[in-house]
Design an enzyme around this catalytic site. Sequence first.
Site, PDB file in Angstrom:
ATOM      1  N   HIS A   1       0.911  -1.145  -0.143  1.00 38.12           N
ATOM      2  CA  HIS A   1       0.046   0.007   0.008  1.00 38.12           C
ATOM      3  C   HIS A   1       0.922   1.267  -0.156  1.00 38.12           C
ATOM      4  CE1 HIS A   1      -3.173  -2.668   2.063  1.00 38.12           C
ATOM      5  NE2 HIS A   1      -3.529  -2.514   1.194  1.00 38.12           N
TER       6      HIS A   1
ATOM      7  N   LYS B   1     -18.448  -6.085   5.902  1.00 33.11           N
ATOM      8  CA  LYS B   1     -17.190  -6.679   6.413  1.00 33.11           C
ATOM      9  C   LYS B   1     -16.815  -5.915   7.566  1.00 33.11           C
ATOM     10  CE  LYS B   1     -13.948  -6.910   2.983  1.00 33.11           C
ATOM     11  NZ  LYS B   1     -12.406  -6.614   2.321  1.00 33.11           N
TER      12      LYS B   1
HETATM   13  P1  ADP Z   1      -5.785  -5.852   0.984  1.00 35.68           P
HETATM   14  O1  ADP Z   1      -6.657  -6.228   2.101  1.00 35.68           O
HETATM   15  O2  ADP Z   1      -6.088  -7.095  -0.051  1.00 35.68           O
HETATM   16  O3  ADP Z   1      -4.390  -5.547   1.260  1.00 35.68           O
HETATM   17  P2  ADP Z   1      -7.169  -3.374   0.456  1.00 35.68           P
HETATM   18  O4  ADP Z   1      -8.614  -2.997   0.326  1.00 35.68           O
HETATM   19  O5  ADP Z   1      -6.374  -2.648   1.900  1.00 35.68           O
HETATM   20  O6  ADP Z   1      -6.570  -4.891   0.289  1.00 35.68           O
HETATM   21  O7  ADP Z   1      -6.409  -2.555  -0.647  1.00 35.68           O
HETATM   22  C1  ADP Z   1      -6.420  -1.453  -1.161  1.00 35.68           C
HETATM   23  C2  ADP Z   1      -6.018  -1.044  -2.513  1.00 35.68           C
HETATM   24  O8  ADP Z   1      -4.613  -1.468  -2.435  1.00 35.68           O
HETATM   25  C3  ADP Z   1      -6.363  -2.066  -3.617  1.00 35.68           C
HETATM   26  O9  ADP Z   1      -6.719  -1.358  -4.883  1.00 35.68           O
HETATM   27  C4  ADP Z   1      -5.540  -3.074  -3.590  1.00 35.68           C
HETATM   28  O10 ADP Z   1      -5.619  -3.780  -4.956  1.00 35.68           O
HETATM   29  C5  ADP Z   1      -4.336  -2.414  -3.382  1.00 35.68           C
HETATM   30  N1  ADP Z   1      -3.242  -3.253  -3.165  1.00 35.68           N
HETATM   31  C6  ADP Z   1      -3.123  -3.989  -1.825  1.00 35.68           C
HETATM   32  N2  ADP Z   1      -1.942  -4.544  -1.683  1.00 35.68           N
HETATM   33  C7  ADP Z   1      -1.034  -4.287  -2.710  1.00 35.68           C
HETATM   34  C8  ADP Z   1       0.211  -4.485  -3.127  1.00 35.68           C
HETATM   35  N3  ADP Z   1       0.592  -5.432  -2.240  1.00 35.68           N
HETATM   36  N4  ADP Z   1       0.595  -4.210  -4.325  1.00 35.68           N
HETATM   37  C9  ADP Z   1      -0.220  -3.217  -4.879  1.00 35.68           C
HETATM   38  N5  ADP Z   1      -1.449  -2.726  -4.488  1.00 35.68           N
HETATM   39  C10 ADP Z   1      -1.897  -3.209  -3.567  1.00 35.68           C
END
Ligand code: ADP
Length: 165
Positions: free
Chosen positions: A17, A41
């Site tokens: 992130h 959720k």
């Molecule tokens: P997660 O629980 O799968 O980490 P989130 O809802 O917190 O998902 O993710 C927010 C956004 O960040 C989404 O667009 C997700 O695709 C993206 N994201 C999550 N992890 C990564 C990563 N490792 N690399 C790039 N983008 C990411």
Amino acid sequence: MKRAIYPGSFDPVTLGHLDIIKRAAAMFDELIVCVSVNSSKHTGLFHPKERVELLRRVTEGISNVRVDCWDGLVAEYARRNQARVLVKGLRAVSDYESEIQMAMLNTKLYPRLDTIFLYTRPKYAYLSSTVVKEMARYGSDLSDFVPRQIIEDVEKKVRGTQERM
Ligand code: ADP
């Protein structure tokens, strides 16, 4: 003013992130990282307010990043904040399918809104908040997964939930 929104659950924020946040912040005048609380959720590890606090801590050095929380539709949040761009991160083709559907829905709800996708750096392709929680439960070293400023918070929180089980 070019303002973009990066929505997600961020439960908790990971290095994947943070990489997307830094890259998106370099493209826009302002980036709002929005903890969007999905009504279906309810069971997160961190309370949305705690997720905001962790995000603020890891982004405090990036001057054009603001962190906020919202429990409604992201398109409505974008409209209220006069933002025309949503930023999403893509890890795999499997992310693409649901993300493209969301992007189309959001444009239907707010026609001025566009979604842009940033591909993950390969070193973070396997990383998700779920992986972080799983690793923390087994006591793994989290330094390759989450920003160092929040490692202790994640370890403590997971330990707390295990003790209650
Ligand atoms: P997660 O629980 O799968 O980490 P989130 O809802 O917190 O998902 O993710 C927010 C956004 O960040 C989404 O667009 C997700 O695709 C993206 N994201 C999550 N992890 C990564 C990563 N490792 N690399 C790039 N983008 C990411």
